[in-house]
Motif scaffolding. Structure first.
Motif, PDB file in Angstrom:
ATOM      1  N   GLY A 294      -7.896  -2.106  -5.739  1.00  0.00           N
ATOM      2  CA  GLY A 294      -6.933  -1.529  -4.797  1.00  0.00           C
ATOM      3  C   GLY A 294      -6.246  -2.543  -3.912  1.00  0.00           C
ATOM      4  O   GLY A 294      -5.676  -2.179  -2.882  1.00  0.00           O
TER       5      GLY A 294
ATOM      6  N   THR B  94      -2.292  -1.878  -3.404  1.00  0.00           N
ATOM      7  CA  THR B  94      -1.962  -0.687  -2.617  1.00  0.00           C
ATOM      8  C   THR B  94      -2.427  -0.828  -1.173  1.00  0.00           C
ATOM      9  O   THR B  94      -1.727  -0.405  -0.253  1.00  0.00           O
ATOM     10  CB  THR B  94      -2.528   0.592  -3.261  1.00  0.00           C
ATOM     11  OG1 THR B  94      -3.918   0.426  -3.495  1.00  0.00           O
ATOM     12  CG2 THR B  94      -1.828   0.922  -4.561  1.00  0.00           C
TER      13      THR B  94
ATOM     14  N   GLU C  16       0.095  -3.110   0.415  1.00  0.00           N
ATOM     15  CA  GLU C  16       1.343  -2.409   0.745  1.00  0.00           C
ATOM     16  C   GLU C  16       1.210  -1.653   2.062  1.00  0.00           C
ATOM     17  O   GLU C  16       2.105  -1.700   2.916  1.00  0.00           O
ATOM     18  CB  GLU C  16       1.724  -1.456  -0.385  1.00  0.00           C
ATOM     19  CG  GLU C  16       2.200  -2.160  -1.632  1.00  0.00           C
ATOM     20  CD  GLU C  16       2.319  -1.264  -2.849  1.00  0.00           C
ATOM     21  OE1 GLU C  16       3.043  -1.664  -3.777  1.00  0.00           O
ATOM     22  OE2 GLU C  16       1.685  -0.173  -2.885  1.00  0.00           O
ATOM     23  N   GLU C  17       0.092  -0.949   2.224  1.00  0.00           N
ATOM     24  CA  GLU C  17      -0.135  -0.214   3.482  1.00  0.00           C
ATOM     25  C   GLU C  17      -0.263  -1.173   4.662  1.00  0.00           C
ATOM     26  O   GLU C  17       0.294  -0.928   5.733  1.00  0.00           O
ATOM     27  CB  GLU C  17      -1.393   0.659   3.380  1.00  0.00           C
ATOM     28  CG  GLU C  17      -1.246   1.849   2.481  1.00  0.00           C
ATOM     29  CD  GLU C  17      -0.259   2.895   3.002  1.00  0.00           C
ATOM     30  OE1 GLU C  17      -0.013   2.951   4.227  1.00  0.00           O
ATOM     31  OE2 GLU C  17       0.261   3.646   2.167  1.00  0.00           O
TER      32      GLU C  17
ATOM     33  N   ARG D 215      -8.646   3.659 -11.314  1.00  0.00           N
ATOM     34  CA  ARG D 215      -7.494   3.052 -10.624  1.00  0.00           C
ATOM     35  C   ARG D 215      -6.670   2.192 -11.567  1.00  0.00           C
ATOM     36  O   ARG D 215      -5.471   2.008 -11.355  1.00  0.00           O
ATOM     37  CB  ARG D 215      -7.974   2.218  -9.427  1.00  0.00           C
ATOM     38  CG  ARG D 215      -8.508   3.067  -8.299  1.00  0.00           C
ATOM     39  CD  ARG D 215      -9.063   2.227  -7.171  1.00  0.00           C
ATOM     40  NE  ARG D 215      -9.584   3.090  -6.117  1.00  0.00           N
ATOM     41  CZ  ARG D 215     -10.317   2.660  -5.106  1.00  0.00           C
ATOM     42  NH1 ARG D 215     -10.608   1.372  -4.980  1.00  0.00           N
ATOM     43  NH2 ARG D 215     -10.749   3.521  -4.196  1.00  0.00           N
TER      44      ARG D 215
ATOM     45  N   THR E  12      -3.576   4.144 -12.826  1.00  0.00           N
ATOM     46  CA  THR E  12      -2.661   4.865 -11.942  1.00  0.00           C
ATOM     47  C   THR E  12      -1.210   4.500 -12.235  1.00  0.00           C
ATOM     48  O   THR E  12      -0.887   3.378 -12.628  1.00  0.00           O
ATOM     49  CB  THR E  12      -2.963   4.590 -10.456  1.00  0.00           C
ATOM     50  OG1 THR E  12      -2.753   3.206 -10.187  1.00  0.00           O
ATOM     51  CG2 THR E  12      -4.383   5.011 -10.089  1.00  0.00           C
TER      52      THR E  12
ATOM     53  N   HIS F 273       1.302   4.041 -10.246  1.00  0.00           N
ATOM     54  CA  HIS F 273       1.852   2.977  -9.396  1.00  0.00           C
ATOM     55  C   HIS F 273       1.429   1.597  -9.899  1.00  0.00           C
ATOM     56  O   HIS F 273       2.241   0.678  -9.961  1.00  0.00           O
ATOM     57  CB  HIS F 273       1.427   3.182  -7.941  1.00  0.00           C
ATOM     58  CG  HIS F 273       1.998   2.178  -7.004  1.00  0.00           C
ATOM     59  ND1 HIS F 273       3.352   2.014  -6.827  1.00  0.00           N
ATOM     60  CD2 HIS F 273       1.402   1.273  -6.196  1.00  0.00           C
ATOM     61  CE1 HIS F 273       3.565   1.052  -5.949  1.00  0.00           C
ATOM     62  NE2 HIS F 273       2.397   0.584  -5.558  1.00  0.00           N
ATOM     63  N   ARG F 274       0.174   1.451 -10.265  1.00  0.00           N
ATOM     64  CA  ARG F 274      -0.308   0.163 -10.783  1.00  0.00           C
ATOM     65  C   ARG F 274       0.456  -0.234 -12.045  1.00  0.00           C
ATOM     66  O   ARG F 274       0.897  -1.364 -12.200  1.00  0.00           O
ATOM     67  CB  ARG F 274      -1.816   0.241 -11.071  1.00  0.00           C
ATOM     68  CG  ARG F 274      -2.406  -1.026 -11.701  1.00  0.00           C
ATOM     69  CD  ARG F 274      -3.915  -0.846 -11.888  1.00  0.00           C
ATOM     70  NE  ARG F 274      -4.531  -1.912 -12.646  1.00  0.00           N
ATOM     71  CZ  ARG F 274      -4.900  -3.094 -12.161  1.00  0.00           C
ATOM     72  NH1 ARG F 274      -4.690  -3.378 -10.899  1.00  0.00           N
ATOM     73  NH2 ARG F 274      -5.481  -3.992 -12.937  1.00  0.00           N
TER      74      ARG F 274
ATOM     75  N   GLU G  19       4.066  -1.307 -11.301  1.00  0.00           N
ATOM     76  CA  GLU G  19       4.194  -2.624 -10.669  1.00  0.00           C
ATOM     77  C   GLU G  19       3.658  -3.771 -11.520  1.00  0.00           C
ATOM     78  O   GLU G  19       3.994  -4.931 -11.279  1.00  0.00           O
ATOM     79  CB  GLU G  19       3.467  -2.624  -9.318  1.00  0.00           C
ATOM     80  CG  GLU G  19       4.068  -1.684  -8.299  1.00  0.00           C
ATOM     81  CD  GLU G  19       5.475  -2.068  -7.890  1.00  0.00           C
ATOM     82  OE1 GLU G  19       5.731  -3.283  -7.691  1.00  0.00           O
ATOM     83  OE2 GLU G  19       6.332  -1.168  -7.786  1.00  0.00           O
TER      84      GLU G  19
ATOM     85  N   SER H 216      -8.963   5.806   1.030  1.00  0.00           N
ATOM     86  CA  SER H 216      -7.571   5.638   0.607  1.00  0.00           C
ATOM     87  C   SER H 216      -7.090   4.254   1.041  1.00  0.00           C
ATOM     88  O   SER H 216      -7.686   3.608   1.916  1.00  0.00           O
ATOM     89  CB  SER H 216      -6.690   6.712   1.245  1.00  0.00           C
ATOM     90  OG  SER H 216      -6.558   6.468   2.639  1.00  0.00           O
ATOM     91  N   ALA H 217      -5.993   3.815   0.457  1.00  0.00           N
ATOM     92  CA  ALA H 217      -5.412   2.524   0.840  1.00  0.00           C
ATOM     93  C   ALA H 217      -5.042   2.527   2.323  1.00  0.00           C
ATOM     94  O   ALA H 217      -5.252   1.533   3.021  1.00  0.00           O
ATOM     95  CB  ALA H 217      -4.188   2.220  -0.019  1.00  0.00           C
ATOM     96  N   ARG H 218      -4.524   3.616   2.803  1.00  0.00           N
ATOM     97  CA  ARG H 218      -4.153   3.704   4.216  1.00  0.00           C
ATOM     98  C   ARG H 218      -5.395   3.587   5.113  1.00  0.00           C
ATOM     99  O   ARG H 218      -5.363   2.891   6.124  1.00  0.00           O
ATOM    100  CB  ARG H 218      -3.409   5.010   4.500  1.00  0.00           C
ATOM    101  CG  ARG H 218      -2.996   5.124   5.958  1.00  0.00           C
ATOM    102  CD  ARG H 218      -1.970   6.222   6.187  1.00  0.00           C
ATOM    103  NE  ARG H 218      -1.533   6.243   7.551  1.00  0.00           N
ATOM    104  CZ  ARG H 218      -0.628   5.435   8.078  1.00  0.00           C
ATOM    105  NH1 ARG H 218      -0.072   4.511   7.334  1.00  0.00           N
ATOM    106  NH2 ARG H 218      -0.284   5.528   9.343  1.00  0.00           N
TER     107      ARG H 218
END
Length: 191
Positions: free
Chosen positions: A13, A16, A19-20, A119, A122, A124-125, A128, A172-174
């Motif tokens: 992760g 991600t 990014e957060e 993961r 995913t 998004h992965r 990118e 979560s990433a956040r």
């Protein structure tokens, strides 16, 4: 200036979370696949020329950022803890930034293998990181790398004063980025 070294095994992760963290802090994100994907259009990362070009681009960016007026950089990568070359690489990167007055932060992520395999697939992965789109190959690489290398540190192995290890299996990433900000006292930039 800040340099945040965000490391851990494949598909843990890092991107991600990075990014957060970039959104929360205003730091620029440089995830390791930015150079890998660029170079892979011409040479495989596993080849001598591919490795040379990836390292050339990365170090050019590192040097430019270290000497810039930017607030800082988040760099994501996989650290092979049983590789003296990787330890040397991290030390060289730390020295480059600290010699320019930057504070270097070490953030290690870990998650169980089942979570990482999920993961790895995913959307998004895969968006990118085109070189990971062959799921059968990337899963096999993930599993083989986990057997061949030590991808997380041993307790007490990293002695840097600004170090944080997070098991993000169920976060979560956040949430992870929020933990990092609280731990190191990072603030959101003023608009």
């Amino acid at each position: 200036m800040k340099l945040v070294l965000l490391f851990g095994p494949q598909a843990v992760g890092k991107m991600t979370v990075g990014e957060e963290l970039a959104r929360m802090t205003g730091l620029k994100l440089f995830h390791n696949h930015m150079t890998i994907e660029l170079v892979s259009n011409f040479f495989s990362y596993g080849t001598q020329e591919g490795n040379r070009l990836v390292n050339l681009f990365r170090w050019s960016i590192f040097e430019a950022v270290a000497q810039s007026e930017l607030e800082g950089l988040i760099f994501t990568f996989v650290w092979y803890f049983d590789s003296p070359e990787d330890w040397s690489y991290v030390k060289k990167l730390h020295t480059l930034f600290s010699s320019q007055g930057a504070q270097v932060y070490y953030v290690e992520l870990e998650a169980d293998i089942e979570t990482r395999l999920e993961r790895n697939k995913t959307e998004h992965r895969l968006q990118e990181k085109p070189t990971k789109r062959d799921i059968a190959w990337s899963e096999q690489e993930l599993l083989e790398t986990a057997k061949r290398y030590r991808l997380n540190s041993k307790p007490g192995e990293i002695t840097e004063p600004y170090y944080l290890r997070i098991d993000n299996t169920n976060l979560s990433a956040r949430e992870v980025a929020e933990v990092i900000c609280r731990h190191f006292g990072f603030t959101t930039p003023k608009a």
